[in-house]
Design a protein around this motif. Structure first.
Motif, PDB file in Angstrom:
ATOM      1  N   GLY B  29     -61.397 -77.813  -7.248  1.00 53.58           N
ATOM      2  CA  GLY B  29     -60.607 -77.033  -8.199  1.00 53.58           C
ATOM      3  C   GLY B  29     -61.031 -75.577  -8.207  1.00 53.58           C
ATOM      4  N   THR B  30     -62.352 -75.350  -8.281  1.00 56.00           N
ATOM      5  CA  THR B  30     -62.866 -73.985  -8.325  1.00 56.00           C
ATOM      6  C   THR B  30     -62.418 -73.200  -7.088  1.00 56.00           C
ATOM      7  OG1 THR B  30     -64.773 -74.952  -9.403  1.00 56.00           O
ATOM      8  CG2 THR B  30     -64.967 -72.660  -8.739  1.00 56.00           C
ATOM      9  N   ARG B  32     -59.727 -73.742  -5.515  1.00 57.38           N
ATOM     10  CA  ARG B  32     -58.255 -73.811  -5.488  1.00 57.38           C
ATOM     11  C   ARG B  32     -57.740 -74.560  -4.257  1.00 57.38           C
ATOM     12  NH1 ARG B  32     -60.285 -71.132  -9.195  1.00 57.38           N
ATOM     13  NH2 ARG B  32     -59.196 -69.556 -10.439  1.00 57.38           N
ATOM     14  N   LEU B  33     -58.399 -75.659  -3.928  1.00 56.08           N
ATOM     15  CA  LEU B  33     -57.959 -76.454  -2.787  1.00 56.08           C
ATOM     16  C   LEU B  33     -56.925 -77.464  -3.275  1.00 56.08           C
ATOM     17  CD1 LEU B  33     -61.511 -77.070  -1.318  1.00 56.08           C
ATOM     18  CD2 LEU B  33     -59.805 -75.461  -0.468  1.00 56.08           C
TER      19      LEU B  33
ATOM     20  N   GLU C  99     -59.989 -77.773 -13.583  1.00 57.40           N
ATOM     21  CA  GLU C  99     -60.413 -78.071 -12.205  1.00 57.40           C
ATOM     22  C   GLU C  99     -59.539 -79.141 -11.567  1.00 57.40           C
ATOM     23  OE1 GLU C  99     -62.394 -77.391 -14.600  1.00 57.40           O
ATOM     24  OE2 GLU C  99     -64.109 -76.205 -13.920  1.00 57.40           O
ATOM     25  N   TRP C 103     -55.835 -75.657 -11.484  1.00 52.89           N
ATOM     26  CA  TRP C 103     -56.356 -74.923 -10.337  1.00 52.89           C
ATOM     27  C   TRP C 103     -55.926 -75.523  -8.999  1.00 52.89           C
ATOM     28  CZ3 TRP C 103     -62.085 -73.457 -11.896  1.00 52.89           C
ATOM     29  CH2 TRP C 103     -62.030 -72.325 -12.719  1.00 52.89           C
TER      30      TRP C 103
END
Lengths: 128, 147, 664, 327
Positions: B29-30, B32-33, C99, C103
């Motif tokens: 997530g961090t 942005r995948l 997350e 995102w």
């Protein structure tokens, strides 16, 4: 046969893993026939691993190994160098494709001091 | 079985251990995948907390695929949890296969806290597998009174 | 029915950018049990937390669901906020919609839908949450250090300096361990005794340190903070508190044939002995295997000469029991036996020695008084061959040696070679090596000095055999770089024997329920981040018992270990993690499967009486979890076939409810 | 053998070694045998039976019996003794409260299989030269091959060895028996997935969820079954959907994995003749292949493959990649 294929064949016959070797040289340190040999036990392991088997096949060292197994016994990594030497020897014999010792030639070669064991191992080594 | 009006979308449940895989998912997530929204993550303390019951229950309630993620063998926060999980899941998956359930509906993947990329890739490939397998009917149909 | 509040965080545009937070809040607000829902820009900010606190009070919330970033980020923040408003912190659940949603998903509709589903799962879980209160247990403010070598001494001193009482249990008659037997220490070459004995004395004189020498741990019960340890105090046949250590008895004892352990059998001692001059405690010990009085009842010389009447032939082993808050394993190492390495003639010639024996032969207090003489004829050796990696780095299946690198041999061999050349420049010194491994401060420089300054012959290769012949040792070896076989007539051969964990470590690990690897080294709780702790809470590791290491490393680990112990003992009470396993005794079969998988030994069994349906009573074995030891992994819960074992915070029906909510 | 057993039981009752006897009780018909506890010599004389139909594994009853005061005599067949030893390993039975007499078993007959041969009205079965002589009410005697009428569990008997006992009725112990018990599992494994699915669908669809398999299984002896436990989240006394039974059978097999001694009782009692032992044997076969041979109940080993591990265990993906046709 190509070197690479020869290497595979030798590895298959040897049934041992040269990658386990840590190159300590204890096999050659222990070898009783070291000085007679052009290539030494540790070199057999290393050269087979590297695929550089042609010089080994051509070398007399093959027949100078006494198969005393001291290298196998001493090796800390259980690499069993004698198996590689034996495998190269076998590869050489197979390459020759013929028997190097015929039974009818034997009587001429022996004298009364020849131990029977020698005959047996000679047959093992030189016949197919 | 309920009647669906919308086109079928896969439903995937991912059990992630708190220490490695959940953190790996966070990292994905961090960074942005992207991976499909069909994947829903349930946080568990360790992969050894995943009871085969949970997996079957998910299938019972309509999940199309279940994936269990844990620390790499040897890296378990609780030293041995994922080793147990590995045996349990191996046996369970083998049983499901034995019953004729499609291979690939269940999966175990070891994802460390640093492997955000691997987490996203794993989820993408898993969703792809499930989409190719289609809707999960077999487990539900295994025992069919009408036959 | 719970009264649940739902709080949806925007995280600025981090969440609100791809998730319709208003819709999430509204939809979740209609879920059963939800009495309040709101969205806010930054839920973790002061005003966001105030919103949560105020709502808890105003709507009398019994649970809260925060839809925000990862629980790994702010779970604690929100739990603290809830606690401040009077709500049990474990009634808060987080739905990770940053997350795991905003995102990674670009599509607003899909993101919003997933956020709602994750919110529902969290709500479903909160419905089944119960307030949890972390268990507390008192801490016995006393530490036990097992092993009195440099690792144990350093750990004990550091703990004692912080004000906590420490007991050192040492199995031999004196503390000091292997370091006391060393001559000099690399890379600075200061004498081991000069730096160790002051520490031994410091330990003996420290008001917080009690030395239980000639003792062994017999039994360990309890758990972190509350261990009860039974210690066997072996009979010395000398009253420890009376003996002055004058040594008169050791001079008069007629039995002179006992091998001296301190000199590794290179010399003999009396049946009553003090291991070495600086022994701590400096008290005589009678060796029952050699004492004529104990064996035959005829002698009693020591008793007659003892001025303070300290000898007591009737002494028996005694057991003492003591409570501890923390236990440190510092059991150290020993060199492996070389009986399987016949090729080096270790058992055939006294002139083939191990490196540790060589230390004694070099040492001023050793059997030769510090003059290097070879054991067979006490002549000065002119050619010495050192062999490295004897038994180290062997194949895993090898029955002769160990698979790991013993780490210290390269450096001490360089030291031996250097010291020999310095004291006796007429000596030829050969070192046969496979690799020279010298990572460490000033280590490689040290090795280079041995080669460049002291002309030690370093030969890449291995010794193949050693044959004693006519007072010489015929060494046959390979020189790999020159591709030749060497034959050296040596006067001495020194073998760098591999090290292995002390034999006492394995039974100790069983008593401590601490785990070990296949080589019998203690395993650490985490190989990188918790290197001085055992996975078993309250058990700590120092020195060689955890893995091969040299003195500087051992001392650092000992001090690190002490810091961890001090941190533990400094607490009055241990607050546990409330998310631990618990067993429903009514359903428990007592089958032990859970205990089999528990990595922490947290599960014990008790016989309990139950009323049966036919009104009789029956005694049944049931599992009990010690919440102070359980770390909450949940391995037991899945092993339990009846579901009697469950985990607080991640219970079977909570996870099942999450599954149901997601798959609805 | 029945007479010798009764005689020995009476002696042990008489000399106070035990105060009751676990055995099998006669029913209305010869095949109608139930496990029972006998308290007196008279009861033994009247009702105790040992014949071709005393297949029931009595070890499970000893969980409750050994918790009662006094000491019970139990006659254990080889397969019963494996179950008993496994229960000992799990601390479920109190060894001190039971006196075990090991009895040999030459295999037990399946009534349905005899009927299928067209033989009805059976009054007696005796063994002769490896065959069975079946006597009927019509005073006819039929010779049948043992193997033809064996129960599944006896057909693939793994061992005639009694692994735990105080004495042996015959004075000598049997040995492990070479067997082909995994052949059928291998046959199913070799089917294409669709065929496997169809096979199991056909079998499992017949389940009426009577719980007979659960009630007879010595490993399924939980104080409270997870399927009866409201806290477990899977309680289903009244099944909500068809899936419940699938769940039940998979989880049941999983819960006994590593503990199942392959006594075969589940299949013997199933009124719908579902080959449930094939589920258990699948787990046993997998564990043997992946984690090394293991026989539950054979030794005092308490950690079975599911509660154990090795660093280098196979990854779960092996299930989908390892050899075998149809995979």
């Amino acid at each position: 046969m190509e070197q690479q294929n020869m290497r595979e064949e030798i590895l298959f016959t040897a049934n041992a893993d040269p990658k386990k070797c840590m190159k300590c040289g204890k096999c050659s340190g222990a070898c009783p026939n070291y000085d007679k040999m052009e290539y030494h036990p540790h070199q057999f392991v290393s050269m087979v691993q590297e695929g550089n088997v042609e010089p080994l096949l051509e070398s007399e060292s093959l027949y100078l190994c006494l198969t005393c197994m001291v290298c196998v016994e001493r090796c800390p990594r259980n690499v069993q160098p004698a198996r590689f030497i034996e495998a190269v020897r076998l590869a050489k014999i197979r390459q020759q494709g013929e028997n190097r010792l015929k039974p009818q030639d034997v009587p001429e070669l022996i004298d009364e001091d020849t131990p029977q064991q020698l005959l047996v191992s000679a047959f093992r080594k030189y016949t197919k | 079985m309920q009647v669906r009006n919308e086109p079928w979308k896969p439903l995937i449940v991912a059990f992630c251990c708190n220490w490695c895989s959940y953190a790996g998912a966070d990292l994905a997530g961090t960074n942005r995948l992207n991976y499909p929204a069909d994947v829903k993550i349930i946080r568990v303390p360790c992969s050894c907390r995943v009871n085969p019951l949970f997996i079957l229950r998910a299938f019972q309630r309509g999940a199309d695929g279940v994936i269990v993620c844990g620390c790499h063998p040897g890296d378990c926060h609780y030293t041995s949890g994922n080793y147990y999980a590995r045996r349990r899941m191996t046996l369970l998956f083998s049983m499901l296969d034995y019953l004729g359930i499609e291979k690939g509906r269940t999966r175990v993947e070891w994802v460390s806290a640093a492997e955000g990329q691997k987490f996203a890739e794993t989820m993408n490939s898993f969703v792809e597998t499930i989409v190719s397998l289609g809707e999960n009917k077999r487990l539900e149909d295994l025992r069919c009174k009408t036959e | 029915m719970q009264r649940i509040g739902v709080f949806v965080c925007w995280c600025g545009s981090n969440i609100a950018g791809t998730v319709d937070v208003k819709k999430v809040a509204q939809t979740l607000g209609r879920e059963p049990g939800v009495v309040f829902s709101a969205d806010y820009q930054y839920m973790c900010s002061q005003s966001g937390q105030d919103l949560i606190k105020d709502s808890i009070k105003q709507y009398k919330l019994t649970g809260a669901v925060i839809c925000s970033c990862s629980p790994r980020m702010h779970e604690n923040t929100f739990r603290k906020a809830a606690a401040a408003a009077g709500l049990n912190p474990y009634m808060v659940e987080i739905a990770n919609i940053r997350e795991q949603v905003s995102w990674i998903h670009k599509d607003m509709a899909a993101g919003t839908e997933k956020a709602i589903i994750l919110g529902r799962a969290a709500i479903a879980k909160v419905h089944l949450n119960a307030p949890l209160i972390a268990g507390e247990s008192p801490v016995t403010k006393r530490a036990l250090v097992i092993g009195g070598g440099i690792a144990g001494i350093q750990t004990a001193l550091d703990i004692a300096d912080a004000g906590f009482p420490v007991d050192i249990v040492e199995k031999s008659p004196t503390i000091g361990g292997k370091m006391a037997q060393l001559d000099k220490t690399f890379p600075t070459l200061d004498c081991a005794a000069c730096i160790l004995t002051p520490k031994m004395v410091e330990a003996a004189q420290h008001e917080n340190v009690r030395i239980l020498a000639y003792s062994e741990v017999a039994e360990v019960k309890g758990f972190v903070g509350n261990f009860t340890v039974k210690i066997r105090r072996k009979a010395r046949y000398v009253k420890e508190d009376v003996c002055t250590g004058c040594g008169l008895c050791t001079e008069k004892c007629p039995q002179k044939k006992a091998p001296d352990e301190f000199n590794l059998g290179l010399s003999n001692r009396r049946a009553i002995y003090i291991p070495f001059a600086q022994a701590v405690p400096k008290v005589a010990t009678i060796d029952p295997d050699y004492c004529m009085m104990l064996k035959t009842g005829k002698c009693g010389v020591c008793s007659k000469v003892c001025g303070v009447k300290a000898i007591d032939y009737t002494q028996k082993d005694e057991f003492i029991e003591e409570n501890y808050g923390a236990i440190v394993a510092a059991t150290g190492f020993e060199p492996i036996g070389l009986d399987k390495f016949d090729e080096f003639a270790y058992s055939l010639s006294p002139d083939v020695v191990t490196s540790l024996e060589y230390e004694r032969l070099m040492n001023a207090a050793g059997p030769t008084g510090g003059t290097l003489l070879r054991p067979s004829d006490l002549k000065h050796p002119h050619t010495i061959v050192f062999v490295q990696c004897v038994g180290s780095r062997c194949d895993e299946k090898s029955e002769k040696g160990v698979p790991y690198c013993s780490k210290v041999c390269c450096m001490y061999t360089a030291k031996h070679a250097m010291l020999t050349r310095e004291k006796y420049p007429d000596t030829e010194v050969y070192v046969f090596y496979i690799d020279v491994r010298t990572p460490g401060k000033n280590f490689d420089e040290f090795y280079r000095r041995a080669v460049e300054q002291y002309d030690v012959h370093y030969i890449k290769g291995m010794v193949g055999k050693v044959v004693p012949e006519n007072g010489k040792l015929k060494v046959q070896a390979s020189d790999l770089l020159e591709n030749r076989q060497l034959h050296i007539d040596a006067d001495m051969v020194v073998l760098a024997a591999a090290i292995e964990p002390d034999k006492s470590a394995r039974p100790l690990a069983t008593m401590l329920t601490a785990s070990m690897d296949t080589n019998d080294f203690f395993t650490e709780a985490h190989p990188k981040l918790r290197p001085v702790e055992s996975p078993t809470a309250g058990v700590f590791l120092a020195g060689m018992c955890q893995g091969p290491k040299d003195i500087p490393e051992t001392v650092s680990q000992a001090s690190a270990c002490a810091a961890k112990v001090i941190g533990l003992l400094n607490k009055d009470r241990l607050v546990g993690n409330p998310c631990v396993a618990h067993s429903d005794e009514l359903m428990c079969n007592g089958c032990s499967q859970c205990a089999n998988v528990c990595p922490y030994g947290a599960i014990t069994y008790a016989d309990k009486e139950f009323r049966m349906p036919d009104r009789t009573t029956a005694v049944r074995r049931v599992a009990q979890v010690n919440p102070a030891v359980c770390q909450g992994c949940g391995a037991c819960t899945v092993t339990c076939p009846s579901g009697a074992m469950d985990l607080f915070g991640f219970s079977n029906n909570q996870i099942m409810a999450e599954v149901d909510a997601i798959c609805k | 053998m029945q007479d010798r057993m009764i005689a020995r039981a009476k002696e042990l009752l008489e000399n106070g070694t035990v105060d009751r006897v676990m055995g099998w009780k006669k029913g209305e018909f010869i095949y109608d045998v139930t496990p029972a506890v006998f308290y007196t010599a008279d009861e033994l004389e009247k009702d105790f039976v040992m014949n071709a139909f005393t297949a029931a594994n009595v070890s499970k009853y000893l969980i409750a019996e050994t918790k009662k005061p006094g000491r019970i005599l139990a006659f254990l067949k080889p397969c019963d003794s494996y179950s008993f030893r496994q229960l000992m390993n799990e601390h479920r039975v109190d060894r001190d409260n039971v006196y075990i007499v090991g009895i040999p078993s030459w295999g037990k007959a399946d009534m349905e299989k005899i009927r299928a041969l067209g033989i009805t009205g059976i009054t007696d079965i005796t063994e002769k030269d490896g065959d069975l002589l079946v006597t009927t009410v019509m005073r006819e005697t039929h010779a049948v091959k043992k193997y033809d009428v064996y129960l599944e569990k006896c057909k693939n008997c793994k061992s005639k060895r009694i692994v735990v006992y105080d004495e042996l009725l015959d004075g000598e112990n049997g040995e492990d028996v070479p067997n082909n018990r995994f052949d059928e599992v291998a046959k199913i494994e070799a089917m294409p997935p669709d065929e496997r699915f169809a096979f199991w669908r056909g079998e499992l669809s017949r389940c009426i969820r009577c719980n007979a398999c659960r009630n007879v299984c010595p490993a399924c002896s939980c104080e409270k079954c997870v399927f009866d436990n409201p806290k477990s989240g899977v309680e289903n006394k009244a099944p909500a959907d068809d899936f419940e039974e699938n769940l039940f059978h998979i989880i049941r097999a999983y819960h006994v994995a590593g503990r199942c001694t392959d006594c075969g009782e589940c299949s013997r009692v199933c009124p719908q003749h579902i080959p449930l032992h094939l589920l258990n044997r699948k787990f046993i076969k997998d564990m043997n292949e992946l984690y090394g041979d293991y026989q539950a109940g054979e030794t005092e080993q308490v950690r079975h493959p599911v509660t154990n591990y090795r660093d280098d265990d196979a990854e779960p993906g092996i299930v989908y990649t390892r050899g075998g046709s149809g995979r």
